[in-house]
Design an enzyme around this catalytic site. Structure first.
Site, PDB file in Angstrom:
ATOM      1  N   GLY A  10       1.011  -1.001  -0.110  1.00 54.52           N
ATOM      2  CA  GLY A  10       0.093  -0.129  -0.016  1.00 54.52           C
ATOM      3  C   GLY A  10       0.836   1.299  -0.166  1.00 54.52           C
ATOM      4  N   GLY A  12       0.750   5.732   1.574  1.00 60.06           N
ATOM      5  CA  GLY A  12       0.182   6.763   2.187  1.00 60.06           C
ATOM      6  C   GLY A  12       0.786   7.926   1.819  1.00 60.06           C
ATOM      7  N   GLY A  13       0.507   9.097   2.832  1.00 54.45           N
ATOM      8  CA  GLY A  13       0.950  10.266   2.671  1.00 54.45           C
ATOM      9  C   GLY A  13       2.584  10.294   3.024  1.00 54.45           C
ATOM     10  N   PHE A  14       3.139   9.434   3.776  1.00 56.17           N
ATOM     11  CA  PHE A  14       4.207   9.250   4.185  1.00 56.17           C
ATOM     12  C   PHE A  14       5.385   8.254   3.436  1.00 56.17           C
ATOM     13  CE2 PHE A  14       1.754  10.439   7.930  1.00 56.17           C
ATOM     14  CZ  PHE A  14       2.098  11.694   8.037  1.00 56.17           C
ATOM     15  N   GLY A  15       4.790   7.522   2.768  1.00 60.22           N
ATOM     16  CA  GLY A  15       5.536   6.586   2.099  1.00 60.22           C
ATOM     17  C   GLY A  15       4.882   5.321   1.440  1.00 60.22           C
ATOM     18  N   VAL A  17       4.675   1.165   1.112  1.00 55.90           N
ATOM     19  CA  VAL A  17       4.865  -0.048   2.138  1.00 55.90           C
ATOM     20  C   VAL A  17       4.946  -1.471   1.320  1.00 55.90           C
ATOM     21  CG1 VAL A  17       4.044  -1.227   4.186  1.00 55.90           C
ATOM     22  CG2 VAL A  17       3.484   1.060   4.013  1.00 55.90           C
ATOM     23  N   LYS A  31       8.129   0.130   5.436  1.00 56.86           N
ATOM     24  CA  LYS A  31       7.685   1.468   4.974  1.00 56.86           C
ATOM     25  C   LYS A  31       8.793   2.461   4.375  1.00 56.86           C
ATOM     26  CE  LYS A  31       5.552   4.561   7.695  1.00 56.86           C
ATOM     27  NZ  LYS A  31       4.490   5.271   8.443  1.00 56.86           N
ATOM     28  N   ASP A 129      -3.603  11.559  13.878  1.00 59.12           N
ATOM     29  CA  ASP A 129      -3.746  11.241  12.542  1.00 59.12           C
ATOM     30  C   ASP A 129      -4.652   9.777  12.731  1.00 59.12           C
ATOM     31  OD1 ASP A 129      -4.201  11.743   9.755  1.00 59.12           O
ATOM     32  OD2 ASP A 129      -2.109  10.777   9.531  1.00 59.12           O
TER      33      ASP A 129
END
Length: 330
Positions: A10, A12-15, A17, A31, A129
């Site tokens: 998957g 997300g906003g940070f990196g 995975v 991640k 978050d």
């Protein structure tokens, strides 16, 4: 470890995975943090926060790597992925919905994890978050809170913290993070995010819907509250059994208490657990929510009433592109 990043789990906003495997055959999630401004802060937040935790409802960090601009976090693998896959109805490719009993157990597990972060650690951790995307599920659908990139540590006896900018994801951010007239930023800000997520779990939809044509649909808490007030089935369109409706009603009432506009009117996570485990008939119906979270441009100097009017307008003009994670530089 990841076989050259072969299997992507998957993003997300940070990196992104990826699936990996340690030499002892233990499967992990790796991640890789994006290289961007604030990357070092996100990385240090995650490592410093999560290494202080040990709880069945908080994801375990097994290790990390930092070589120059390349940073990675290695977690236990959660085979069922994130909660959002199971609660949003997006079409034919949607994963089968979870039963109401499993949703109820997930709701209680997340609440226990948050209570631990707020009260059980030597240093209080505010997550900032909480949302379905950051709740991971193991093979038994036990929920674990993940993604501590925006987390803040504060002394256990302190409940309020100072913050220069709003942090979190649009739709889940508490009003006091946008405007200090509503109260001080504290652990109650996580309670708000949890409540909005709880309502999404019941309604089976995101709290921001750009293509909605009815105002009550656009402002999700009003849509939920109206269905509760009318005695309508609370699930996403289907008729459910009496026992399941009881679970949905309980989760809805608790969720609406959690998203009260002023932090002082929201319950603590300890009280949330008590309400979820108690009798539905003993729960008082909360006041109707009066506003939604404004977008990024909401002025800090607005009064409570003007922000309320502005946020209602903005909620009806919110687009899918707004559903991104906001970052701050404290």
């Amino acid at each position: 470890m990841t076989n050259n990043f072969k299997v992507k789990l998957g993003q997300g906003g940070f990196g992104d995975v990826y699936k990996g495997k340690l030499p002892n055959d233990c499967h992990v999630a790796v991640k890789i943090l994006k290289t961007s401004k604030g990357n070092d802060e996100d990385f240090m937040n995650e490592v410093s926060s999560i290494t202080k935790t040990s709880h069945v409802n908080v994801v375990a960090l097994l290790g990390f790597c930092s070589e120059g601009s390349k940073k990675a976090l290695i977690y236990e693998l959660m085979s069922n992925g994130s909660l959002d896959k199971f609660i949003y109805n997006k079409g034919p490719e949607t994963i089968s919905s979870l039963s109401w009993e499993i949703l109820y157990q997930i709701a209680k597990g997340i609440a226990r994890g948050l209570e631990y972060l707020h009260r059980g650690c030597s240093t209080r951790i505010l997550h900032f978050d909480i949302k379905p995307h950051n709740i991971l599920l193991d093979e038994d659908f036990c929920p674990k809170i993940s993604d501590f990139g925006l987390a803040r540590l504060c002394p256990k006896k302190e409940s309020n913290i100072s913050m220069s900018y709003a942090r979190g994801t649009v739709g889940y951010v508490a009003p006091e993070l946008w405007n200090r007239n509503f109260g001080r930023v504290s652990h109650k800000s996580d309670v708000y995010s949890y409540g909005m997520m709880l309502l999404e779990m019941v309604g089976g939809r995101k709290n921001l819907r750009a293509n909605a044509t009815d105002t009550s649909e656009i402002y999700f808490p009003h849509w939920v509250y109206n269905r509760l007030d009318l005695g309508s089935d609370l699930g996403p369109g289907e008729v459910i059994a009496a026992e399941e409706d009881e679970i949905a009603k309980k989760m809805t009432i608790v969720g609406l208490w959690c998203i009260q506009t002023f932090p002082s009117e929201r319950p603590t996570m300890s009280r949330v657990i008590e309400m979820l485990e108690g009798n539905t008939n003993s729960l008082e119906i909360p006041p109707k929510p009066i506003l939604s979270s404004p977008n990024r441009s909401a002025p800090e100097s607005s009064s409570s009433s003007s922000l309320c009017r502005q946020s209602r307008y903005e909620s009806s003009h919110m687009t899918e592109s707004n559903e991104n994670t906001l970052r701050s530089e404290d």
